[in-house]
Design a protein around this motif. Structure first.
Motif, PDB file in Angstrom:
ATOM      1  N   VAL A 185       7.175  -3.164   0.557  1.00  0.00           N
ATOM      2  CA  VAL A 185       7.134  -1.738  -0.145  1.00  0.00           C
ATOM      3  C   VAL A 185       8.065  -1.059   0.618  1.00  0.00           C
ATOM      4  CG1 VAL A 185       5.894   0.017  -1.073  1.00  0.00           C
ATOM      5  CG2 VAL A 185       4.841  -2.024  -0.692  1.00  0.00           C
ATOM      6  N   VAL A 186       9.331  -0.996   0.029  1.00  0.00           N
ATOM      7  CA  VAL A 186      10.478  -0.381   0.501  1.00  0.00           C
ATOM      8  C   VAL A 186      10.257   1.262   0.232  1.00  0.00           C
ATOM      9  CG1 VAL A 186      12.936   0.149   0.897  1.00  0.00           C
ATOM     10  CG2 VAL A 186      11.930  -2.302   0.616  1.00  0.00           C
ATOM     11  N   GLU A 271       3.565   7.528  10.503  1.00  0.00           N
ATOM     12  CA  GLU A 271       2.199   8.563  10.735  1.00  0.00           C
ATOM     13  C   GLU A 271       1.441   8.223   9.536  1.00  0.00           C
ATOM     14  OE1 GLU A 271       2.660  12.487  11.414  1.00  0.00           O
ATOM     15  OE2 GLU A 271       3.573  12.206  13.314  1.00  0.00           O
ATOM     16  N   HIS A 272       1.886   8.013   8.159  1.00  0.00           N
ATOM     17  CA  HIS A 272       1.303   7.710   7.108  1.00  0.00           C
ATOM     18  C   HIS A 272       0.745   6.238   6.864  1.00  0.00           C
ATOM     19  CE1 HIS A 272       0.496   9.471   3.029  1.00  0.00           C
ATOM     20  NE2 HIS A 272       0.436   7.925   2.660  1.00  0.00           N
ATOM     21  N   VAL A 273       1.782   5.324   7.657  1.00  0.00           N
ATOM     22  CA  VAL A 273       1.093   4.056   7.705  1.00  0.00           C
ATOM     23  C   VAL A 273       0.038   3.865   8.591  1.00  0.00           C
ATOM     24  CG1 VAL A 273       1.821   1.551   8.548  1.00  0.00           C
ATOM     25  CG2 VAL A 273       3.661   3.080   7.220  1.00  0.00           C
ATOM     26  N   VAL A 295       7.144  -1.020   4.465  1.00  0.00           N
ATOM     27  CA  VAL A 295       5.675  -1.221   4.870  1.00  0.00           C
ATOM     28  C   VAL A 295       5.307  -2.675   4.203  1.00  0.00           C
ATOM     29  CG1 VAL A 295       3.613  -0.166   4.282  1.00  0.00           C
ATOM     30  CG2 VAL A 295       5.359   1.266   4.023  1.00  0.00           C
ATOM     31  N   ILE A 296       4.964  -3.384   5.055  1.00  0.00           N
ATOM     32  CA  ILE A 296       4.404  -4.695   4.937  1.00  0.00           C
ATOM     33  C   ILE A 296       2.909  -5.037   4.655  1.00  0.00           C
ATOM     34  CG2 ILE A 296       4.668  -7.130   5.916  1.00  0.00           C
ATOM     35  CD1 ILE A 296       7.287  -5.716   5.610  1.00  0.00           C
ATOM     36  N   VAL A 304      -2.353   0.238  -3.605  1.00  0.00           N
ATOM     37  CA  VAL A 304      -3.018   1.266  -3.012  1.00  0.00           C
ATOM     38  C   VAL A 304      -1.919   2.060  -2.051  1.00  0.00           C
ATOM     39  CG1 VAL A 304      -4.729   1.860  -1.192  1.00  0.00           C
ATOM     40  CG2 VAL A 304      -5.275   0.142  -2.767  1.00  0.00           C
ATOM     41  N   VAL A 305      -0.901   1.208  -1.395  1.00  0.00           N
ATOM     42  CA  VAL A 305       0.159   1.618  -0.705  1.00  0.00           C
ATOM     43  C   VAL A 305       1.005   2.135  -1.267  1.00  0.00           C
ATOM     44  CG1 VAL A 305       1.953   0.818   0.809  1.00  0.00           C
ATOM     45  CG2 VAL A 305      -0.173  -0.284   1.097  1.00  0.00           C
TER      46      VAL A 305
END
Ligand code: DP6
Length: 330
Positions: A185-186, A271-273, A295-296, A304-305
């Protein structure tokens, strides 16, 4: 003769940084990546009788019209044309027009040169009607200057064997695109062009006091990530990917001159990840040479991500990618 080539960008889980041979683009270490389904370059290639015509037009991300490529952009393609002809012992000269378009922002830490030069490598070979193996094509793509273009040639999950010679520095698929439902998710935090090219960055990598220790740690990291990949152990895989991103940027930030690609938004995304993970959504970050964050996660967590990042103020755009095939003629 007219045809279209499509080639993906790729995200490196283990990064290529530093070169053993600058001319031959032989990296100091193996690297490992995934081709991205929604970040790609499409090239319409026309072969012309008149070799004096060599032109290129580019349509940028979200733009509706093609514009003449700059002299610098065209020159890189012409240099690669000469290199490729020499490698394949081709004496014939051709004319061509290239129409190139990208599905994602250029030069923002999502390897646009990888998708572009892998597409160009395949297009030139096709134009000269040269049937070569995937391994040879990856070697040619590597010689474009954008080494990571070599990883956009095979399908799915791709390993670049660093090698010691031009013939032994090539890429191969170690998992097809349907091998594992991993998603990237780029988070596009900014589509500003970056200031330092990776080419210049590689040349200064060894000035970091941490470069050597990274090289010493990498064989174990590479074998651990391969083991996690074979077992499909996403937790082990994600932890290695995240540690590697930090390890890689530690070298960048300590080389001379230092490369600081992170912005405040990058840190907010990190921080969000971490927060998402604490709340039970398994995802990990990686960051290339740019401020954007990848985000992998596994496919069942993508919604959700994405929804969670859509609610934040720091994200400009989100591109959800699944593993993709490599460069191909459409
Ligand atoms: C940080 O020399 O292949 O992306 O030509 O800009 O695509 P570009 O760069 P290249 O170096 C890539 C370096 C990297 C890490 C990686 O993709 O392995």
């Amino acid at each position: 003769m007219e045809f279209t080539v499509k080639s993906p960008a790729n995200i490196a889980f283990i990064k290529y940084w530093g070169q053993k041979d600058i001319q031959l683009v032989i990296p100091c270490n193996d690297s490992f990546s995934m081709n991205l389904s929604e970040c790609f370059t499409e090239i319409n290639f026309k072969v012309l009788e008149d070799p004096s015509i060599k032109e290129m037009q580019i349509k940028e991300y979200k733009s509706s019209e093609y514009k003449q490529a700059t002299d610098v952009e065209l020159q890189k393609v012409l240099d690669f044309y000469v290199t490729l002809k020499k490698e394949l012992s081709i004496t014939k000269d051709i004319g061509f027009t290239i129409l190139s378009s990208n599905s994602f922002p250029k030069k923002a830490g999502i390897a646009s040169s990888a998708s572009f030069f892998s597409a160009i490598a395949l297009a030139f070979c096709h134009a000269f009607q040269k049937e070569i193996s995937e391994k040879e094509l990856s070697i040619l793509a590597r010689l474009s200057g954008s080494g990571s273009a070599a990883r956009s040639i095979p399908d799915g999950f791709v390993w670049w064997h660093a090698g010691l010679t031009s013939e032994s520095s090539y890429t191969e698929s170690i998992g097809a695109n349907d091998y594992w439902d991993i998603s990237d998710v780029v988070l596009v935090l900014s589509s500003k062009e970056k200031k330092v090219s990776s080419q210049d960055g590689h040349k200064r990598a060894q000035t970091s006091p941490y470069f050597e220790s990274r090289q010493q740690l990498l064989p174990k990291i590479l074998s651990d990530i391969k083991a996690a990949f074979i077992k499909k152990d996403f937790t082990a895989f994600g932890r290695i990917v995240e540690n590697e991103a930090i390890n890689f940027h530690s070298v960048l930030m300590t080389q001379n001159p230092p490369l600081y690609f992170w912005s405040g938004k990058t840190l907010e995304a990190i921080e969000h990840v971490i927060k998402l993970r604490q709340d039970g959504t398994e995802c990990y970050f990686t960051i290339d040479a740019g401020e954007n964050v990848h985000v992998i996660c596994q496919k069942d967590q993508v919604e959700v991500v994405r929804d969670s990042f859509l609610k934040t103020a720091f994200v400009e755009d989100i591109i959800v990618n699944y593993p993709s095939r490599g460069a191909r003629i459409l």
